[in-house]
Structure formats: C-alpha cells, structure tokens
Design a protein around this motif. Structure first.
Motif, PDB file in Angstrom:
ATOM      1  N   LEU A 128       0.844  -1.194   0.000  1.00 52.78           N
ATOM      2  CA  LEU A 128       0.000   0.000   0.000  1.00 52.78           C
ATOM      3  C   LEU A 128       0.877   1.241   0.000  1.00 52.78           C
ATOM      4  O   LEU A 128       1.847   1.326   0.755  1.00 52.78           O
ATOM      5  CB  LEU A 128      -0.903   0.032   1.237  1.00 52.78           C
ATOM      6  CG  LEU A 128      -2.308  -0.569   1.101  1.00 52.78           C
ATOM      7  CD1 LEU A 128      -2.209  -2.044   0.768  1.00 52.78           C
ATOM      8  CD2 LEU A 128      -3.110  -0.359   2.365  1.00 52.78           C
ATOM      9  N   LEU A 129       0.513   2.202  -0.851  1.00 53.37           N
ATOM     10  CA  LEU A 129       1.211   3.485  -0.894  1.00 53.37           C
ATOM     11  C   LEU A 129       0.184   4.593  -0.725  1.00 53.37           C
ATOM     12  O   LEU A 129      -0.706   4.759  -1.560  1.00 53.37           O
ATOM     13  CB  LEU A 129       1.953   3.650  -2.227  1.00 53.37           C
ATOM     14  CG  LEU A 129       2.590   5.029  -2.483  1.00 53.37           C
ATOM     15  CD1 LEU A 129       3.645   5.340  -1.424  1.00 53.37           C
ATOM     16  CD2 LEU A 129       3.194   5.088  -3.881  1.00 53.37           C
ATOM     17  N   GLN A 130       0.289   5.352   0.374  1.00 56.14           N
ATOM     18  CA  GLN A 130      -0.636   6.455   0.636  1.00 56.14           C
ATOM     19  C   GLN A 130      -0.131   7.732  -0.014  1.00 56.14           C
ATOM     20  O   GLN A 130       1.046   8.081   0.101  1.00 56.14           O
ATOM     21  CB  GLN A 130      -0.794   6.677   2.136  1.00 56.14           C
ATOM     22  CG  GLN A 130      -1.550   5.568   2.842  1.00 56.14           C
ATOM     23  CD  GLN A 130      -1.769   5.871   4.322  1.00 56.14           C
ATOM     24  OE1 GLN A 130      -0.841   6.230   5.024  1.00 56.14           O
ATOM     25  NE2 GLN A 130      -2.989   5.723   4.792  1.00 56.14           N
ATOM     26  N   ILE A 131      -1.056   8.436  -0.689  1.00 55.34           N
ATOM     27  CA  ILE A 131      -0.740   9.715  -1.324  1.00 55.34           C
ATOM     28  C   ILE A 131      -1.546  10.796  -0.619  1.00 55.34           C
ATOM     29  O   ILE A 131      -2.788  10.750  -0.632  1.00 55.34           O
ATOM     30  CB  ILE A 131      -1.070   9.708  -2.829  1.00 55.34           C
ATOM     31  CG1 ILE A 131      -0.296   8.612  -3.557  1.00 55.34           C
ATOM     32  CG2 ILE A 131      -0.783  11.058  -3.455  1.00 55.34           C
ATOM     33  CD1 ILE A 131      -1.096   7.386  -3.865  1.00 55.34           C
ATOM     34  N   PRO A 132      -0.916  11.774   0.025  1.00 56.05           N
ATOM     35  CA  PRO A 132      -1.671  12.824   0.715  1.00 56.05           C
ATOM     36  C   PRO A 132      -2.571  13.596  -0.254  1.00 56.05           C
ATOM     37  O   PRO A 132      -2.158  13.941  -1.356  1.00 56.05           O
ATOM     38  CB  PRO A 132      -0.568  13.735   1.282  1.00 56.05           C
ATOM     39  CG  PRO A 132       0.631  12.851   1.393  1.00 56.05           C
ATOM     40  CD  PRO A 132       0.532  11.919   0.224  1.00 56.05           C
ATOM     41  N   ARG A 133      -3.799  13.876   0.176  1.00 50.19           N
ATOM     42  CA  ARG A 133      -4.740  14.626  -0.664  1.00 50.19           C
ATOM     43  C   ARG A 133      -4.217  16.024  -0.976  1.00 50.19           C
ATOM     44  O   ARG A 133      -4.590  16.638  -1.984  1.00 50.19           O
ATOM     45  CB  ARG A 133      -6.096  14.736   0.030  1.00 50.19           C
ATOM     46  CG  ARG A 133      -6.073  15.658   1.239  1.00 50.19           C
ATOM     47  CD  ARG A 133      -7.407  15.941   1.874  1.00 50.19           C
ATOM     48  NE  ARG A 133      -8.447  16.327   0.951  1.00 50.19           N
ATOM     49  CZ  ARG A 133      -8.571  17.548   0.444  1.00 50.19           C
ATOM     50  NH1 ARG A 133      -7.645  18.471   0.707  1.00 50.19           N
ATOM     51  NH2 ARG A 133      -9.589  17.835  -0.344  1.00 50.19           N
ATOM     52  N   ASP A 134      -3.349  16.561  -0.085  1.00 51.84           N
ATOM     53  CA  ASP A 134      -2.847  17.923  -0.238  1.00 51.84           C
ATOM     54  C   ASP A 134      -1.543  17.993  -1.019  1.00 51.84           C
ATOM     55  O   ASP A 134      -0.935  19.069  -1.113  1.00 51.84           O
ATOM     56  CB  ASP A 134      -2.628  18.563   1.142  1.00 51.84           C
ATOM     57  CG  ASP A 134      -3.899  18.578   1.981  1.00 51.84           C
ATOM     58  OD1 ASP A 134      -4.984  18.727   1.388  1.00 51.84           O
ATOM     59  OD2 ASP A 134      -3.811  18.436   3.216  1.00 51.84           O
ATOM     60  N   ALA A 135      -1.091  16.846  -1.552  1.00 57.15           N
ATOM     61  CA  ALA A 135       0.164  16.836  -2.309  1.00 57.15           C
ATOM     62  C   ALA A 135       0.079  17.804  -3.481  1.00 57.15           C
ATOM     63  O   ALA A 135      -0.860  17.758  -4.283  1.00 57.15           O
ATOM     64  CB  ALA A 135       0.465  15.429  -2.805  1.00 57.15           C
ATOM     65  N   MET A 136       1.045  18.687  -3.595  1.00 59.07           N
ATOM     66  CA  MET A 136       1.046  19.700  -4.650  1.00 59.07           C
ATOM     67  C   MET A 136       1.643  19.114  -5.932  1.00 59.07           C
ATOM     68  O   MET A 136       2.727  18.543  -5.924  1.00 59.07           O
ATOM     69  CB  MET A 136       1.839  20.918  -4.192  1.00 59.07           C
ATOM     70  CG  MET A 136       1.256  21.597  -2.960  1.00 59.07           C
ATOM     71  SD  MET A 136      -0.444  22.196  -3.211  1.00 59.07           S
ATOM     72  CE  MET A 136      -0.137  23.568  -4.340  1.00 59.07           C
ATOM     73  N   MET A 168      -6.185   8.742 -11.925  1.00 50.73           N
ATOM     74  CA  MET A 168      -5.169   7.751 -12.268  1.00 50.73           C
ATOM     75  C   MET A 168      -3.997   8.418 -12.979  1.00 50.73           C
ATOM     76  O   MET A 168      -2.825   8.142 -12.690  1.00 50.73           O
ATOM     77  CB  MET A 168      -5.769   6.659 -13.158  1.00 50.73           C
ATOM     78  CG  MET A 168      -6.710   5.710 -12.444  1.00 50.73           C
ATOM     79  SD  MET A 168      -7.559   4.590 -13.596  1.00 50.73           S
ATOM     80  CE  MET A 168      -6.189   3.609 -14.195  1.00 50.73           C
ATOM     81  N   THR A 169      -4.301   9.320 -13.909  1.00 46.99           N
ATOM     82  CA  THR A 169      -3.253  10.020 -14.650  1.00 46.99           C
ATOM     83  C   THR A 169      -2.431  10.909 -13.727  1.00 46.99           C
ATOM     84  O   THR A 169      -1.197  10.913 -13.781  1.00 46.99           O
ATOM     85  CB  THR A 169      -3.871  10.868 -15.777  1.00 46.99           C
ATOM     86  OG1 THR A 169      -4.549  10.021 -16.691  1.00 46.99           O
ATOM     87  CG2 THR A 169      -2.792  11.644 -16.528  1.00 46.99           C
ATOM     88  N   SER A 170      -3.096  11.669 -12.852  1.00 43.42           N
ATOM     89  CA  SER A 170      -2.383  12.579 -11.954  1.00 43.42           C
ATOM     90  C   SER A 170      -1.472  11.825 -10.987  1.00 43.42           C
ATOM     91  O   SER A 170      -0.329  12.232 -10.749  1.00 43.42           O
ATOM     92  CB  SER A 170      -3.384  13.431 -11.161  1.00 43.42           C
ATOM     93  OG  SER A 170      -4.046  14.344 -12.005  1.00 43.42           O
ATOM     94  N   VAL A 171      -1.976  10.728 -10.426  1.00 47.17           N
ATOM     95  CA  VAL A 171      -1.156   9.942  -9.500  1.00 47.17           C
ATOM     96  C   VAL A 171       0.000   9.291 -10.242  1.00 47.17           C
ATOM     97  O   VAL A 171       1.140   9.258  -9.759  1.00 47.17           O
ATOM     98  CB  VAL A 171      -2.009   8.882  -8.783  1.00 47.17           C
ATOM     99  CG1 VAL A 171      -1.125   7.938  -7.969  1.00 47.17           C
ATOM    100  CG2 VAL A 171      -3.035   9.557  -7.866  1.00 47.17           C
ATOM    101  N   SER A 172      -0.257   8.786 -11.434  1.00 46.87           N
ATOM    102  CA  SER A 172       0.803   8.187 -12.237  1.00 46.87           C
ATOM    103  C   SER A 172       1.911   9.203 -12.521  1.00 46.87           C
ATOM    104  O   SER A 172       3.101   8.904 -12.389  1.00 46.87           O
ATOM    105  CB  SER A 172       0.232   7.651 -13.554  1.00 46.87           C
ATOM    106  OG  SER A 172       1.265   7.197 -14.405  1.00 46.87           O
TER     107      SER A 172
END
Length: 321
Positions: free
Chosen positions: A105-113, A151-155
């Motif tokens: 599991l990899l958590q991505i903060p919602r506030d990541a710029m 999906m595109t933004s996280v990728s």
C-alpha cells in the motif's frame, strides 16, 4: 494471518484491496513538468530499463496497480458537471506482485502539490496549474472520467508508473457499509473528543452510520497538518473492519457491495476482487515523502522529489545484475 494481510479483506469492501487490471506495460519517463532536482542523472534506455544514480533497473512487470479513491461527496455517485463531483479525499495505491503474492500500500496525501489540468464547465481543457492533487477529481464527471483523471495525476506524480484500475467510494458509502455490517468495533488510540464525545482515549466503541463517517472523514481544516492524523485514523478503521470480515465468502461481499453500489465506481468485478484474497499484505504502509506547509489558503504537502524517486525505484523497479 498478520494485521496488514487483514487489510486486504477490508479494502475489498469499502473499496479496497484488489487490483486486477490488464497490465501490459511499464515505463519510467522523465516528468519534465515536475519541480525536481536534476543532480541525479537518469538515462531512459527504452520502455523497460533506466539508469538511476549509476545503477541499472528494470520495471517489475509482475506488478498490477490499483488506485483506491475516497471521494468527499455526500450524495450518490452520478455523472455531473465539472466542479460538482467532489474531491479525492483519500488516495491509496495498491500494488500487487503476482510473482511473490504480496500487496504493497502506498498512501498519497490529498494535499500533495502537483500539476492539475483545469477544464471549463463544458469539459474543455483550459490550462495546467499547480494545486492539491485532490482537486483533479473535481474537473471530471464525478464518476469514470474523474477516476481516470486521478489515475493520470497519480501516475505522473509517481514518475508515470502505470496504474491499471481504480475503485472509488463516496463518503456516504462508509455509513451504509458499517450499518450493513452491524458496526465496526475498535479501541480509540488517543483523545478525539473534539470530533465526537464518544471518542475517548482507550474506549472500545462500535462505529456505524454517521459516527463511522465522522471517525474516518473528519479533520479540522483550520489546523495545519490535520490530514496526517486523519490518515492514521483511516488506517486504524480499516484494520478494525478487516478483523470483522475474516472468513466471509464471495456472496457476502456481493451483498455488501450491492447495498452500497450507489456510492461506488470501479472498473473491477467482484470475482477479480475475490482473487486478491490469496495475497499477503506487507506490514509497512508506504507514504509519499514530503512535508506539510501552510499555503495562502490551505495546507500544501510539498513532495520531496528526490526521496520519492528513491521510493518509486524501490517499489516498482528491480536492479539489473
């Protein structure tokens, strides 16, 4: 079966643990738009191999990656106009290794710029601007298009590692699912009475309905860094939910998903999710590295791009001898 492995069962319910998309490619491309230091030269030899910090790596083709999206929308998930579909309040990437039968599991903060594509009310592209990654969901249709955009933004944030599938859950789905289960029992780890008087440190409580939603969703937007504490509560809630889902069969999951279908959007079948049960969850939950800073209007999570490159290499690539 360890605690992290149990998370798999839960994620199957509230929108979790499964990744079974068609995975047929894997590449690492240079993401020029990202503000990142250039000291470490990266050579892109072809679609599979890179040279990073003087070492050669190959993308791990045994991986399948699925993005779980918790949507901050208190209505049914229906197609809507730009700006009306909610935001991506929770982002977790599940990476399944078919060779080792493990899931990370990899958590991505919602506030990541990061860079956000801006669209008008007609869905026409306007510009790309810097913003919180959670906002990208709002520029879609509130369903499939929004999920594909996330999906595109996280990728792109993760240096264009491929993401094969998605599972999105609207916030009201939490209440419905916990009600259908008869509640979720957990022990409150620290004092959260500012959220609800029942959330006293050390108290064992049964969460259901709106109270469960509060426990998972609440954060004080006036307190910098409050999302970090909320992410910890979300992880604890999922572990507690997992303990109550052991030994359940496919029919039980189908019934549960049917009861919350208005709040779920996914490109996976229940059968695909069921096949995930044989995978062991790694004990360490990875997190995108960085730090929270107070922006002009909201918290901004500033990604440490050098550490993120190291993490992506560790999770998605393997060294070539």
């Amino acid at each position: 079966m360890n605690k992290r492995k149990k998370i798999i069962a839960i994620m199957i319910v509230i929108a979790v643990v499964l990744l079974v998309g068609l995975f047929g490619y894997g590449i690492w491309k240079k993401y020029a738009a990202k503000e990142t230091a250039k000291e470490n030269t990266e050579e892109y030899e072809d679609e599979s191999y890179i040279t990073y910090k003087g070492k050669r790596y190959e993308y791990n083709y045994h991986l399948k990656n699925m993005l779980f999206i918790g949507v901050d929308k208190s209505q049914e998930m229906t197609e809507t106009e730009v700006g009306q579909g909610g935001q991506a309040d929770t982002l977790i990437l599940l990476s399944m290794d078919r060779e080792n039968k493990t899931t990370t599991l990899l958590q991505i903060p919602r506030d990541a710029m990061t860079d956000i594509d801006i669209y008008d009310m007609n869905g026409e592209y306007l510009s790309t601007e810097r913003g919180q990654i959670s906002l990208q969901y709002a520029y879609g249709d509130g369903k499939k298009k929004s999920c594909r955009m996330m999906m595109t933004s996280v990728s792109e944030l993760l240096y264009e590692i491929p993401i094969d599938s998605y599972l999105a859950l609207g916030v009201d789905g939490i209440a419905d699912i916990t009600n259908l289960m008869g509640g979720v029992t957990l022990t409150v780890p620290e004092d959260y009475t500012d959220i609800d008087p029942a959330f006293k440190a050390g108290e064992t409580i049964v969460l259901a309905g709106e109270q469960a939603e509060k426990y998972v969703r609440y954060r004080d937007v006036n307190v910098s860094g409050s999302n970090t504490q909320r992410m910890e509560r979300q992880a604890q809630f999922m572990e507690a939910l997992a303990r109550q889902m052991q030994g359940k069969d496919t029919g039980w999951y189908r019934q549960l998903l049917e009861g919350a279908k208005e709040y779920i959007t996914m490109d996976l079948s229940v059968d695909e999710m069921e096949r995930m049960k044989s995978y062991e969850m790694k004990e360490t939950i990875e997190k995108v590295p960085g730090e929270v800073k107070q922006g002009e209007e909201h918290d901004e999570f500033i990604v440490d791009n050098e550490k993120l490159r190291d993490l992506v290499i560790k999770l998605f690539y393997k060294p070539v001898e």
